[in-house]
Design an enzyme around this catalytic site. Structure first.
Site, PDB file in Angstrom:
ATOM      1  CD  GLU A  45       3.763 -23.984   1.800  1.00  0.00           C
ATOM      2  OE1 GLU A  45       2.965 -24.931   1.713  1.00  0.00           O
ATOM      3  OE2 GLU A  45       3.075 -23.135   2.506  1.00  0.00           O
ATOM      4  CB  CYS A  78       3.405 -14.817   4.246  1.00  0.00           C
ATOM      5  SG  CYS A  78       3.305 -15.941   5.711  1.00  0.00           S
ATOM      6  CB  CYS A  85       6.655 -25.997  12.827  1.00  0.00           C
ATOM      7  SG  CYS A  85       6.751 -25.103  14.012  1.00  0.00           S
ATOM      8  CB  CYS A 109       0.027 -25.744  16.615  1.00  0.00           C
ATOM      9  SG  CYS A 109       0.949 -24.723  17.270  1.00  0.00           S
ATOM     10  CB  CYS A 144      -0.320 -25.594  12.169  1.00  0.00           C
ATOM     11  SG  CYS A 144       0.848 -24.930  11.122  1.00  0.00           S
ATOM     12  CB  CYS A 166       0.980 -21.748   7.776  1.00  0.00           C
ATOM     13  SG  CYS A 166       2.064 -22.626   8.885  1.00  0.00           S
TER      14      CYS A 166
HETATM   15  N1  SAH Z   1       4.866 -20.295  14.208  1.00  0.00           N
HETATM   16  C1  SAH Z   1       4.437 -18.954  14.389  1.00  0.00           C
HETATM   17  C2  SAH Z   1       4.238 -18.427  13.050  1.00  0.00           C
HETATM   18  C3  SAH Z   1       3.928 -19.209  11.728  1.00  0.00           C
HETATM   19  S1  SAH Z   1       2.245 -19.818  11.941  1.00  0.00           S
HETATM   20  C4  SAH Z   1       3.047 -18.980  15.030  1.00  0.00           C
HETATM   21  O1  SAH Z   1       2.604 -19.879  15.377  1.00  0.00           O
HETATM   22  O2  SAH Z   1       2.672 -17.732  15.192  1.00  0.00           O
HETATM   23  C5  SAH Z   1       1.462 -18.301  11.365  1.00  0.00           C
HETATM   24  C6  SAH Z   1      -0.234 -18.265  11.727  1.00  0.00           C
HETATM   25  O3  SAH Z   1      -0.573 -19.430  10.831  1.00  0.00           O
HETATM   26  C7  SAH Z   1      -0.503 -18.684  13.049  1.00  0.00           C
HETATM   27  O4  SAH Z   1      -1.198 -17.709  13.800  1.00  0.00           O
HETATM   28  C8  SAH Z   1      -1.655 -19.918  12.386  1.00  0.00           C
HETATM   29  O5  SAH Z   1      -2.915 -19.496  13.310  1.00  0.00           O
HETATM   30  C9  SAH Z   1      -1.979 -19.584  11.154  1.00  0.00           C
HETATM   31  N2  SAH Z   1      -2.436 -20.893  10.492  1.00  0.00           N
HETATM   32  C10 SAH Z   1      -1.875 -22.194  10.607  1.00  0.00           C
HETATM   33  N3  SAH Z   1      -2.603 -23.297  10.103  1.00  0.00           N
HETATM   34  C11 SAH Z   1      -3.823 -22.272   9.658  1.00  0.00           C
HETATM   35  C12 SAH Z   1      -4.775 -22.829   8.997  1.00  0.00           C
HETATM   36  N4  SAH Z   1      -5.224 -24.039   8.707  1.00  0.00           N
HETATM   37  N5  SAH Z   1      -5.904 -21.880   8.659  1.00  0.00           N
HETATM   38  C13 SAH Z   1      -5.569 -20.300   8.977  1.00  0.00           C
HETATM   39  N6  SAH Z   1      -4.549 -20.152   9.753  1.00  0.00           N
HETATM   40  C14 SAH Z   1      -3.556 -20.961  10.032  1.00  0.00           C
HETATM   41 FE1  SF4 Z   2       4.394 -24.126  13.843  1.00  0.00          FE
HETATM   42 FE2  SF4 Z   2       2.384 -23.993  12.833  1.00  0.00          FE
HETATM   43 FE3  SF4 Z   2       2.358 -24.096  15.635  1.00  0.00          FE
HETATM   44 FE4  SF4 Z   2       3.208 -21.711  14.097  1.00  0.00          FE
HETATM   45  S1  SF4 Z   2       0.957 -22.631  14.091  1.00  0.00           S
HETATM   46  S2  SF4 Z   2       4.052 -22.718  15.908  1.00  0.00           S
HETATM   47  S3  SF4 Z   2       4.358 -23.044  12.350  1.00  0.00           S
HETATM   48  S4  SF4 Z   2       3.150 -25.704  14.254  1.00  0.00           S
END
Ligand code: SAH
Ligand code: SF4
Length: 360
Positions: free
Chosen positions: A94, A112, A119, A123, A126, A345
């Site tokens: 994406e 973005c 990944c 987390c 996410c 994301c």
């Molecule tokens: N892996 C890297 C970059 C990709 S994630 C990182 O973790 O920084 C980038 C951002 O997307 C992260 O700061 C995360 O907080 C945000 N993100 C992930 N899931 C989300 C959600 N459900 N709602 C809002 N932001 C989200």
């Molecule tokens: Fe990976 Fe999502 Fe965590 Fe970023 S927020 S490190 S994309 S699992």
């Protein structure tokens, strides 16, 4: 005929060498080809009119210049556009275009970008993390996202770019794909290439030891760090793998992260309702941010399918913000854009795969 090489996987130096060593042509041919590809968005070797016809034919026989296919576009009521891209091996990634109005009232975008299919960090909030890890993107696949988006929105005048900023906040953990990331950043920075100044590029990471140092030394971008919790125990709960790099060690590391004049680190803090959004958390967070040359972005959680979290109430967001303001910390609240199109994301890809499996 052997498998085609992807022209977008070649760095500028590699393409210069290729012209000299393989084709015995002057290396400035690489400058010309890059102008067609990255400045004129012309991907058809036949049309590269300042090259000899024979050279054009050789290039067409040797290289593919195909961009990822746009499988789906979703436009949010707030103007956010999300593109689902299909790579050569049919994996899906994406990229999101986030609009903002510039001082002259014109719409400009921040794009973005993704760095991995899935990944491995997992987390808990996410959607990408929930998909698991499939593979790293190549240099070509990283920068092709910019080319695909520029072609899509007609961003074809390098002197008046419509996509002004790039943020590596799409799918994947950029610092786990460090080699290709650094190569891509060089091409993005290069005046032969896409010519984005390092000030217009932000790489977001959950914090990976050593890779952080290498990125800092490169000076190729700004850094944003996904903090999401103000102490080790809570961080370990919501980002178990990222927290293997202990918060204290991460912060100590960031203390000597090289910053240019007028440059700040950015911390990102995702507000999860009832989890990390209390006044006590805000006070703890304030201490961390105050100790650094850093800015803070508060992101309001965008609920994903089957996730164990809820968005914070707007009252709680305001309260949290006020605690930080009282401590003289500039905290900018970012409502996740494109809520109606699963713009966080990994969400669109997850939805797409779910719908596709529902049809089967
Ligand atoms: N892996 C890297 C970059 C990709 S994630 C990182 O973790 O920084 C980038 C951002 O997307 C992260 O700061 C995360 O907080 C945000 N993100 C992930 N899931 C989300 C959600 N459900 N709602 C809002 N932001 C989200
Ligand atoms: Fe990976 Fe999502 Fe965590 Fe970023 S927020 S490190 S994309 S699992």
């Amino acid at each position: 005929m052997g498998a085609m090489l992807n022209i977008f996987d070649f760095s500028f130096e590699e393409l210069s060498d290729y012209f000299q060593d393989e084709l015995h042509e002057p290396s400035f041919r690489a400058t010309q080809v890059w102008q067609w590809l990255y400045q004129k968005l012309c991907f058809d070797f036949d049309q590269m009119s300042n090259l000899k016809v024979a050279t054009r034919q050789t290039l067409a026989q040797t290289f593919s210049s195909e961009l990822p296919k746009i499988k789906q576009v979703r436009t949010s009521s707030d103007g956010t556009q999300k593109l689902l891209l299909e790579l050569a091996d049919s994996k899906l990634i994406e990229t999101v275009l986030i609009p903002a109005t510039d001082h002259a009232g014109k719409v400009r975008y921040a794009q973005c970008l993704s760095t991995q299919v899935g990944c491995p960090m997992g987390c808990t909030f996410c959607a990408t993390g929930a998909l698991g890890f499939e593979r790293n993107l190549t240099h070509g696949e990283i920068i092709s996202q910019v080319l695909a988006a520029r072609s899509f929105i007609g961003d074809v005048r390098p002197d008046h770019p419509i996509i002004k900023n790039l943020v590596f906040m799409g799918m994947g953990e950029p610092l786990l794909n460090l080699d290709q990331l650094l190569r891509a950043l060089k091409t993005l920075n290069s005046t032969h290439g896409l010519a984005f100044s390092p000030r217009r590029i932000t790489v977001s990471t959950c914090g990976i030891p050593k890779a952080l140092d290498t990125l800092g030394e490169s000076g190729l971008c700004y850094l944003a760090v996904s903090l999401h919790a103000p102490n080790q125990a809570l961080r370990a709960k919501i980002m178990p793998k990222a927290a293997l790099f202990e918060l204290n060690d991460l912060l100590a590391n960031l203390k000597h992260y090289p910053l240019k004049t007028r440059e700040y680190l950015t911390f990102e803090y995702l507000l999860l309702g009832g989890v990390n959004d209390s006044t006590a958390h805000a006070l703890e967070l304030a201490k961390i941010v105050q100790a650094m040359k850093a800015k803070l972005n508060l992101i309001v959680y965008n609920p994903t399918q089957n996730a164990p979290y809820k968005a914070p109430s707007s009252d709680d967001v305001l309260k949290f913000e006020k605690v930080l303001w009282d401590k003289k910390i500039t905290a900018i609240v970012r409502q996740s854009k494109g809520q109606d199109i699963e713009a966080a994301c990994g969400q669109l890809r997850a939805k797409y795969l779910e719908d596709a499996s529902a049809i089967e």
